[in-house]
Design a protein around this motif. Structure first.
Motif, PDB file in Angstrom:
ATOM      1  N   CYS A 148       0.861  -1.179   0.000  1.00 38.74           N
ATOM      2  CA  CYS A 148       0.000   0.000   0.000  1.00 38.74           C
ATOM      3  C   CYS A 148       0.905   1.239   0.000  1.00 38.74           C
ATOM      4  O   CYS A 148       1.810   1.352   0.829  1.00 38.74           O
ATOM      5  N   PRO A 149       0.669   2.190  -0.902  1.00 37.81           N
ATOM      6  CA  PRO A 149       1.519   3.381  -0.948  1.00 37.81           C
ATOM      7  C   PRO A 149       1.344   4.302   0.268  1.00 37.81           C
ATOM      8  O   PRO A 149       2.217   5.111   0.560  1.00 37.81           O
ATOM      9  N   GLN A 150       0.227   4.165   1.003  1.00 33.73           N
ATOM     10  CA  GLN A 150       0.015   5.003   2.180  1.00 33.73           C
ATOM     11  C   GLN A 150       0.643   4.414   3.442  1.00 33.73           C
ATOM     12  O   GLN A 150       1.420   5.059   4.106  1.00 33.73           O
ATOM     13  N   CYS A 151       0.284   3.165   3.758  1.00 32.84           N
ATOM     14  CA  CYS A 151       0.718   2.596   5.040  1.00 32.84           C
ATOM     15  C   CYS A 151       1.824   1.555   4.907  1.00 32.84           C
ATOM     16  O   CYS A 151       2.449   1.184   5.893  1.00 32.84           O
ATOM     17  N   CYS A 162      -6.900   1.586   4.477  1.00 30.88           N
ATOM     18  CA  CYS A 162      -6.604   3.006   4.271  1.00 30.88           C
ATOM     19  C   CYS A 162      -7.768   3.657   3.535  1.00 30.88           C
ATOM     20  O   CYS A 162      -8.474   3.010   2.762  1.00 30.88           O
ATOM     21  N   THR A 163      -7.959   4.920   3.777  1.00 34.25           N
ATOM     22  CA  THR A 163      -8.984   5.670   3.047  1.00 34.25           C
ATOM     23  C   THR A 163      -8.520   5.831   1.608  1.00 34.25           C
ATOM     24  O   THR A 163      -7.429   5.435   1.243  1.00 34.25           O
ATOM     25  N   PRO A 165      -6.920   7.110  -1.720  1.00 32.22           N
ATOM     26  CA  PRO A 165      -5.625   7.760  -1.841  1.00 32.22           C
ATOM     27  C   PRO A 165      -5.739   9.281  -1.862  1.00 32.22           C
ATOM     28  O   PRO A 165      -6.675   9.839  -2.437  1.00 32.22           O
ATOM     29  N   VAL A 166      -4.814   9.913  -1.215  1.00 32.51           N
ATOM     30  CA  VAL A 166      -4.779  11.372  -1.169  1.00 32.51           C
ATOM     31  C   VAL A 166      -4.316  11.870  -2.525  1.00 32.51           C
ATOM     32  O   VAL A 166      -3.336  11.378  -3.081  1.00 32.51           O
ATOM     33  N   ASP A 168      -2.597  14.174  -5.178  1.00 26.74           N
ATOM     34  CA  ASP A 168      -1.433  15.047  -5.250  1.00 26.74           C
ATOM     35  C   ASP A 168      -1.869  16.324  -5.962  1.00 26.74           C
ATOM     36  O   ASP A 168      -2.299  16.295  -7.116  1.00 26.74           O
TER      37      ASP A 168
END
Length: 183
Positions: A148-151, A162-163, A165-166, A168
């Motif tokens: 996972c790129p977030q966690c 995870c929610t 993706p944020v 950019d």
């Protein structure tokens, strides 16, 4: 094992060496899990350049095999990889080609390595061949989902929770253009 020029002048040498894990440094990308077995033949090849210049090359022919552990390029989990390779190498004394005009390199010349001093360490040649046998990217399985790129959780073990993706903000203007084109 040191392949000495003076010994090879007397007679060719057959070798059968087994390198325990950790003896040959393979860098951080691969770890040796079984003994690395190599066997083959080393001989001296003399090249005559003109009347007075003799270049003493070392020719190695052999094979190697071992089991290595690499990291998956997507999920960073360890992956076992069997390496088997046959090789034929030619090593020339360092500086033997110095002074020659720069020319394009032929395929045969691209296969030439260089040794310094009175010979060559077999371990160096074997290490080079093992590194050349490694795949560019190792993947544990075709459907590997990666991390996972977030966690950073391994997504092969399940969703991470995870929610969404944020976004950019640097890409926001291009996203607006894409949305307008899709309408």
């Amino acid at each position: 094992m040191f392949l000495d020029i003076h010994e090879l002048e007397r007679q060719p040498l057959d070798f059968e060496e087994e390198f325990a894990p950790g003896v040959i440094d393979l860098g951080g990308e691969a770890q040796q899990r079984t003994p690395l077995k190599s066997s083959g033949h080393a001989e001296l090849v003399e090249e005559h350049h003109g009347k007075h210049q003799v270049i003493k090359d070392i020719r190695l022919r052999g094979r190697l095999q071992a089991r290595l552990e690499l990291q998956c390029a997507r999920c960073v989990e360890p992956v076992a990889q069997d390496i088997r390779r046959e090789f034929e190498l030619l090593y020339r004394p360092l500086g033997a080609d110095a002074g020659r005009d720069e020319l394009s390199v032929t395929d045969a010349e691209a296969e030439i390595g260089y040794y310094q001093g009175e010979g060559l360490l077999l371990e160096d040649a074997v290490r080079e061949q093992v590194l050349l046998a490694l795949p560019l990217k190792m993947i544990c399985r075709e459907d590997c989902k990666g991390l996972c790129p977030q966690c950073g959780k391994n997504l092969n073990e399940g969703d991470c929770g995870c929610t969404a993706p944020v976004q950019d903000l640097r890409w926001a203007a291009l996203k607006e253009i894409r949305d307008k084109l899709n309408q």
